[in-house]
Design an enzyme around this catalytic site. Structure first.
Site, PDB file in Angstrom:
ATOM      1  N   ARG A   9     -10.372 -11.473   2.042  1.00  0.00           N
ATOM      2  CA  ARG A   9     -11.187 -12.582   1.527  1.00  0.00           C
ATOM      3  C   ARG A   9     -10.420 -13.905   1.610  1.00  0.00           C
ATOM      4  O   ARG A   9     -11.017 -14.968   1.736  1.00  0.00           O
ATOM      5  CB  ARG A   9     -11.629 -12.247   0.094  1.00  0.00           C
ATOM      6  N   LYS A  29       0.841  -1.192   0.000  1.00  0.00           N
ATOM      7  CA  LYS A  29       0.000   0.000   0.000  1.00  0.00           C
ATOM      8  C   LYS A  29       0.882   1.251   0.000  1.00  0.00           C
ATOM      9  O   LYS A  29       2.021   1.199   0.471  1.00  0.00           O
ATOM     10  CB  LYS A  29      -0.856   0.017   1.282  1.00  0.00           C
ATOM     11  N   ASP A  60      -2.911  -7.570  -1.692  1.00  0.00           N
ATOM     12  CA  ASP A  60      -3.643  -6.642  -0.827  1.00  0.00           C
ATOM     13  C   ASP A  60      -5.119  -7.034  -0.697  1.00  0.00           C
ATOM     14  O   ASP A  60      -5.837  -6.501   0.142  1.00  0.00           O
ATOM     15  CB  ASP A  60      -3.508  -5.214  -1.366  1.00  0.00           C
TER      16      ASP A  60
HETATM   17  N1  BES Z   1      -8.189  -3.596   4.361  1.00  0.00           N
HETATM   18  C1  BES Z   1      -8.312  -3.245   3.002  1.00  0.00           C
HETATM   19  C2  BES Z   1      -9.600  -2.500   2.694  1.00  0.00           C
HETATM   20  C3  BES Z   1      -9.654  -1.081   3.155  1.00  0.00           C
HETATM   21  C4  BES Z   1      -8.960  -0.096   2.496  1.00  0.00           C
HETATM   22  C5  BES Z   1     -10.465  -0.733   4.200  1.00  0.00           C
HETATM   23  C6  BES Z   1      -9.061   1.214   2.917  1.00  0.00           C
HETATM   24  C7  BES Z   1     -10.583   0.580   4.615  1.00  0.00           C
HETATM   25  C8  BES Z   1      -9.874   1.557   3.967  1.00  0.00           C
HETATM   26  C9  BES Z   1      -8.312  -4.509   2.123  1.00  0.00           C
HETATM   27  O1  BES Z   1      -7.516  -5.533   2.590  1.00  0.00           O
HETATM   28  C10 BES Z   1      -7.785  -4.104   0.801  1.00  0.00           C
HETATM   29  O2  BES Z   1      -6.659  -3.722   0.740  1.00  0.00           O
HETATM   30  N2  BES Z   1      -8.625  -4.192  -0.221  1.00  0.00           N
HETATM   31  C11 BES Z   1      -8.243  -3.804  -1.524  1.00  0.00           C
HETATM   32  C12 BES Z   1      -8.835  -4.808  -2.485  1.00  0.00           C
HETATM   33  C13 BES Z   1      -8.353  -4.632  -3.891  1.00  0.00           C
HETATM   34  C14 BES Z   1      -6.886  -4.964  -3.988  1.00  0.00           C
HETATM   35  C15 BES Z   1      -9.167  -5.527  -4.797  1.00  0.00           C
HETATM   36  C16 BES Z   1      -8.807  -2.418  -1.796  1.00  0.00           C
HETATM   37  O3  BES Z   1      -9.926  -2.115  -1.385  1.00  0.00           O
HETATM   38  O4  BES Z   1      -8.084  -1.607  -2.402  1.00  0.00           O
HETATM   39 ZN    ZN Z   2      -7.190  -5.632   4.567  1.00  0.00          ZN
HETATM   40 MN    MN Z   3      -5.521  -5.361   1.956  1.00  0.00          MN
END
Ligand code: BES
Ligand code: ZN
Ligand code: MN
Length: 496
Positions: free
Chosen positions: A353, A279, A349
C-alpha cells in the site's frame, strides 16, 4: 501453437486426432453420432463396453476408427447434458489437453466448441479453448541449464464449428484468445523468474522492450525524479534495498488522444522480505511473486496492444524490493506521501500500500476514466477467498459491476468486499494522518481503505490477487491471473 477455425465435418478430418464429447450415461453429442454412423456403430460398441461413461474429467483414446480419415479419436466425458455450463466445458477441455500430454499427437481437430453451453456463445468457447491450450503449452525452463524435454507436442489445433455463420466472429474470438494467452504467458514468465533476475531494473527493461515492439510510450522514473515528485512513501520502502526503485509508465494510444484512458497500476515488489518486520522463513521464496500485480498489468498491456483495441490505456508499475538493512524504514517511522498525507509505518511488511499510494496519486495526471490497481496485497485475502476468487474493493458501483461481470465472462472471477467508512477508523494513528495497518481483523478491507484515501479524484477499483496470482506446492508457478479478467474488461470498454 497454430490455430484454425474450420467449418468442417469430423469424419473428413485427416490428421492425428479428432476430439469428440460424450455426455454422461453415454449420450453421444452430434459429432459423436456422426462418427458412430461413419464407423458403423463402432463408438456405440465401445461405449457399451463401459470404458467411457461420459463422466467429467475422463477421456478414452481410440486408434484407427473404421471409416475415419484421422489416425485417432479422443472421446471426452462431458458430464450431465443438463448441467453443461462454464465449469463442465472448461473441465472437459482441460481433460483433452491433459490427455494429449501423454500421447504423440501433434495436431488435433476439436469438436467441443459446437456443443451448447448454457448461456455461452461459440466465441466464448473458442476463446476459452485457446486460453486453455495456451496454458497447457506453457513451460518455464529458462533457468534450467538444459531445456526440459517437451512434455507435450501439440503444434496445431483445429477448432471445428458446425455453423458457417459463426466463422467471422469466431476468428475475432480466436485472435483475442491468442492475444490474451500471450499476455498471460508474459505475466507468468515475469512472476516465475528468480528475484535476483527479475529486479525493478529488469521490469523497466521489459517494459521498454515492449514499448519498442508495440509502439508504446515508455517512461521510467528513478529515485531522483521520484524524490522531486515527493513520493516519500514509495521511497521509504525502497530505502532498505541495494536495487534501485523504478516507477515504470507505459502508454498505449488506440483512440484519439483526447479520450480519457483507463489506468492500471500494478504492485511491483520484486521481493518482499517484510523489511524490518521480517517475514518467517518458510516459503519466503514465494515472495518473489509479490510483483504479480505488475506482471499482470504488463501482460494485459501486451494483450491489448496485440488486439489493437480502440482504447487509451496507461500502465503504472511502482517497482522495488522490500529489504531489511541499516537504512531500512523502521516501525514507527513517519513518511510523507506524494498526496501530502503523512503515514505512520507501524509494520514494514505492509509495504504494498505504501508504494501503491504514490503511484495512485501519480495516476491523477492522466485524467483517467477509471483506475484499477492490482496487487498481492494481503495474506488476509487468501484466508477470506482462498485461491478461487480475487478480492475486489471499489469506490464506484458501476465499475465494480463491470469488473465482476468481466471476471465471470473470462472465467477469472473476483468477489467484492465492502469499502465502508466504519472500517476507516481502524487506520487511526496517534502520530500521523494514518497508520499503514489496521490490525488483524478485516485485513483486506483495511488495506483497501488505506488505498481509498489516495483515489478520491477518480473512479477506482482495487484487485487483491494474493490468493490467485500463483500456485504453491508441487505445481508452484504463476497463474497469469487476472490478465483474462482485465483483458475482458478492456474489450468491453472498447465496445461501449
Ligand atoms: N505481499 C504480502 C501479502 C501476501 C502474503 C500475499 C502472503 C500472498 C501471500 C504483503 O506485502 C504483506 O506482507 N501483507 C501483510 C500486511 C499486514 C502486515 C497488515 C500481511 O498480509 O500479512
Ligand atoms: Zn508484499
Ligand atoms: Mn509485505
Amino acid at each position: 501453437m497454430d490455430f484454425e477455425i474450420k467449418f468442417a465435418s469430423p469424419e473428413k478430418q485427416r490428421g492425428a486426432c479428432v476430439v469428440v464429447g460424450v455426455f454422461e450415461s453415454r449420450k453421444k453429442t452430434d459429432t459423436a453420432k456422426v462418427i458412430d454412423q461413419t464407423s458403423d456403430g463402432y463408438i456405440k460398441t465401445i461405449l457399451s463396453r463401459g470404458d467411457m461413461d461420459g463422466k467429467p474429467n475422463t477421456t478414452l483414446l481410440l486408434h484407427d476408427v473404421p471409416g475415419m480419415q484421422c489416425k485417432r479419436v479422443l472421446l471426452v466425458g462431458l458430464g450431465k447434458e443438463k448441467e453443461f455450463g462454464d465449469k463442465a466445458f472448461l473441465t472437459a477441455t482441460q481433460a483433452v489437453f491433459n490427455a494429449f500430454q501423454k500421447t504423440g499427437v501433434t495436431d488435433a481437430a476439436i469438436f467441443l466448441t459446437d456443443i451448447p453451453v448454457l448461456e455461452r456463445d461459440v466465441n466464448w468457447k473458442i476463446k476459452q479453448t485457446v486460453l486453455l491450450a495456451g496454458s497447457s503449452d506453457y513451460q518455464f525452463d529458462q533457468l534450467k541449464s538444459k531445456p526440459e524435454e517437451r512434455k507435450y507436442g501439440l503444434r496445431k489445433l483445429i477448432l471445428g464449428i458446425s455453423n458457417r455463420a459463426d466463422l467471422a466472429a469466431g476468428k475475432q474470438a480466436l485472435q483475442q484468445g491468442q492475444a490474451i494467452a500471450k499476455g498471460m504467458s508474459l505475466t507468468k514468465d515475469l512472476g516465475n523468474l528468480a528475484p535476483n533476475i527479475c529486479t525493478p531494473t529488469y521490469l523497466a527493461k521489459q517494459a521498454k522492450d515492449m514499448a519498442k515492439e508495440h509502439k508504446l510510450k515508455a517512461t521510467v522514473l528513478g529515485r531522483k525524479e521520484m524524490e522531486k515528485l515527493g513520493m516519500g512513501s514509495l521511497l521509504s520502502v525502497a530505502q532498505g534495498s541495494d536495487q534501485p526503485a523504478k516507477l515504470i509508465v507505459l502508454e498505449y494510444q488506440g483512440q484519439a488522444k483526447k479520450e480519457k484512458p483507463v489506468v492500471l497500476v500494478g504492485k511491483g515488489v520484486t521481493f518482499d522480505t517484510g523489511g524490518i518486520s521480517l517475514k518467517p522463513s518458510p516459503d519466503m521464496d514465494e515472495m518473489k511473486y509479490d510483483m504479480s500485480g505488475a506482471a499482470s498489468v504488463l501482460g494485459t498491456m501486451l494483450a491489448v496492444a496485440e488486439m489493437k483495441l480502440p482504447i487509451n490505456l496507461v500502465v503504472i508499475v511502482p517497482a522495488t524490493e522490500n529489504m531489511p538493512s541499516g537504512c531500512a524504514t523502521k516501525p514507527g517511522d513517519v513518511v510523507t506521501s506524494m498526496s501530502g498525507q503523512t503515514i505512520e509505518v507501524l509494520n514494514t511488511d505492509a509495504e504494498g500500500r505504501l508504494i501503491l499510494c504514490d503511484a495512485l496519486t501519480y495516476a491523477e495526471r492522466f485524467k483517467p476514466k477509471a483506475v484499477i490497481d492490482v496487487a498481492t496485497l494481503t495474506g488476509a485475502c487468501v484466508i477470506a477467498l482462498g485461491h478461487v476468487a480475487t478480492g475486489l474493493i471499489s469506490n464506484d458501483d458501476k465499475l465494480s459491476q463491470e469488473l465482476l461481470n468481466a471476471g465471470k465472462q473470462a472465467a477469472d472471477q473476483a468477489w467484492q468486499l465492502p469499502l465502508w467508512d466504519d472500517y476507516q477508523d481502524l487506520l487511526k494513528s496517534n502520530f500521523a494522518d494514518m497508520a499503514n495497518i489496521g490490525g488483524r481483523a478485516a485485513g483486506t478491507i483495511t488495506a483497501g481503505c488505506f488505498l481509498s484515501r489516495f483515489t478520491k479524484e477518480y473512479r477506482w477499483a482495487h484487485l487483491d490477487i494474493a490468493g490467485t496470482a500463483w500456485k504453491s506446492g508441487k505445481e508452484k508457478g504463476s497463474t497469469g491471473r487476472p490478465v483474462p479478467l482485465l483483458s475482458q474488461f478492456l474489450i468491453e470498454q472498447a465496445e461501449v
